[in-house]
Design an enzyme around this catalytic site. Structure first.
Site, short mmCIF file in Angstrom:
data_model
loop_
_atom_site.label_atom_id
_atom_site.label_comp_id
_atom_site.label_asym_id
_atom_site.label_seq_id
_atom_site.Cartn_x
_atom_site.Cartn_y
_atom_site.Cartn_z
N ASP A 1 0.89 -1.02 0.17
CA ASP A 1 0.00 -0.17 -0.30
C ASP A 1 0.88 1.59 0.43
OD1 ASP A 1 -2.22 1.80 0.24
OD2 ASP A 1 -1.59 1.64 2.93
N ASP B 1 -0.38 4.87 1.25
CA ASP B 1 -0.63 6.20 2.32
C ASP B 1 -1.06 5.25 3.43
OD1 ASP B 1 -1.20 8.56 0.35
OD2 ASP B 1 -2.94 7.85 0.30
N GLU C 1 -16.69 0.31 6.65
CA GLU C 1 -15.31 0.10 6.04
C GLU C 1 -14.75 -0.10 7.16
OE1 GLU C 1 -11.71 2.96 3.77
OE2 GLU C 1 -12.62 4.34 5.31
N SER D 1 -2.71 1.59 -4.46
CA SER D 1 -3.24 2.10 -3.81
C SER D 1 -4.63 2.80 -4.11
CB SER D 1 -2.68 3.73 -4.13
OG SER D 1 -3.09 4.69 -3.22
N ALA D 2 -5.77 2.80 -2.98
CA ALA D 2 -6.77 2.48 -3.15
C ALA D 2 -7.54 4.17 -3.22
CB ALA D 2 -7.72 2.15 -2.55
N LYS E 1 -8.36 -3.97 -4.29
CA LYS E 1 -7.48 -4.10 -4.39
C LYS E 1 -6.67 -5.46 -5.01
CE LYS E 1 -5.52 -0.87 -1.40
NZ LYS E 1 -4.68 0.08 -0.01
N ASP F 1 -1.65 -1.12 5.64
CA ASP F 1 -1.80 -0.54 7.03
C ASP F 1 -3.83 -0.32 7.23
OD1 ASP F 1 -3.05 2.72 6.75
OD2 ASP F 1 -2.70 1.98 4.85
#
Length: 281
Positions: free
Chosen positions: A32, A34, A79, A147-148, A197, A223
């Site tokens: 990932d 961020d 989420e 990355s999303a 992802k 993360d």
């Protein structure tokens, strides 16, 4: 409590031994971006993502801010809910991302605003991340960043500005399309969310065949709880998973220990990851 938590020492030892036996040439990294390669906190403040900056700092006007906050209040509980099914969570996340992408168009997101936010944002690489990425490059270990981020296209520029956008690096993220005037007019498919992802990676397999066709062991860095699944589309024999649990440690640690081989707490440094990579050489 140490900032490094090993979920199962014997299991980790066996994975390391098998990867060592296969050799470093068998390894690639899926990560990932961020709050994994970058810091979660800057001094005492949580680092806002660019989408959070848009939502909270009024760049696109009051109506956008109101609607974007409404989306967050509606979908964020899904989420972070650890009890609902993957299918339900995945559907809710896609609804959220697609609606928000349309807001980018409806409320006039443009390249000037993005440039202004990038200059203002106080994000920095996690301590040791640049050393880690340079080490991967020097040892010809591929790095696949998934990355999303709703404005993930800035990752390319961020790596370039820090002189770590090496040839071994592949980025899979969300790209907003802008017209000749710099106005947002659309977004590329597939839409990448926090839950899908691995499906996004599957869409890029033809581009990744030189990596996944030759490498069979993975070091995964993430993360979020869902990040531990993001390499599921890759062929692999062994996967060594490292999770960064940056906040709410007491609440989430047991879940992270069930998902990751190693959990690094409290926005910790990359030292352990670098040492682990050295062990595997």
């Amino acid at each position: 409590m140490s900032d490094i938590v090993i979920s199962n020492k014997e299991k980790l030892k066996r994975k390391k031994e098998r990867i060592l036996e296969d050799g470093i040439d068998s390894l690639f990294v899926v990560s990932d971006f961020d709050r994994t390669l970058t810091k979660h906190f800057s001094e005492t403040h949580k680092v806002l993502s660019l989408v959070q900056m848009l939502r909270e700092e009024g760049y696109l006007g009051e109506e956008y801010t109101k609607k974007a906050r409404g989306l967050f209040e509606k979908y964020h509980p899904y989420e972070i809910d650890m009890t609902i099914s993957f299918e339900e969570k995945n559907a809710k996340m896609e609804e959220w991302w697609r609606t928000h992408n349309q807001y980018f168009i409806d409320y006039g997101l443009n390249t000037r605003v993005v440039d202004e936010m990038v200059k203002k944002r106080k994000a920095g690489f996690r301590d040791g991340a640049i050393e880690f990425m340079t080490d991967l490059h020097e040892n010809n270990i591929p790095l696949v960043i998934i990355s999303a981020s709703g404005l993930g296209f800035v990752i390319d520029d961020y790596l370039e500005k820090n002189k770590v956008f090496y040839k071994n690096t592949k980025i899979i993220t969300n790209y907003i399309e802008f017209d000749e005037k710099g106005m947002a007019v659309g977004s590329r498919e597939p839409v990448i969310t926090t839950t899908n992802k691995y499906l996004a990676a599957k869409e890029h397999m033809s581009e990744l065949k030189n990596i996944n066709g030759k490498k069979k062991n993975i070091m995964l860095l993430g993360d979020s709880y869902e990040d531990e699944k993001m390499a599921n589309s890759f062929f692999h024999e062994d996967i060594l998973k490292i999770g960064f649990l940056n906040e709410k440690v007491d609440e989430r640690l047991d879940d992270y220990k069930g998902a990751y081989d190693v959990v690094i707490l409290n926005d910790g440094k990359m030292d352990y990851v670098i040492e682990l990579l050295d062990e595997l050489k």
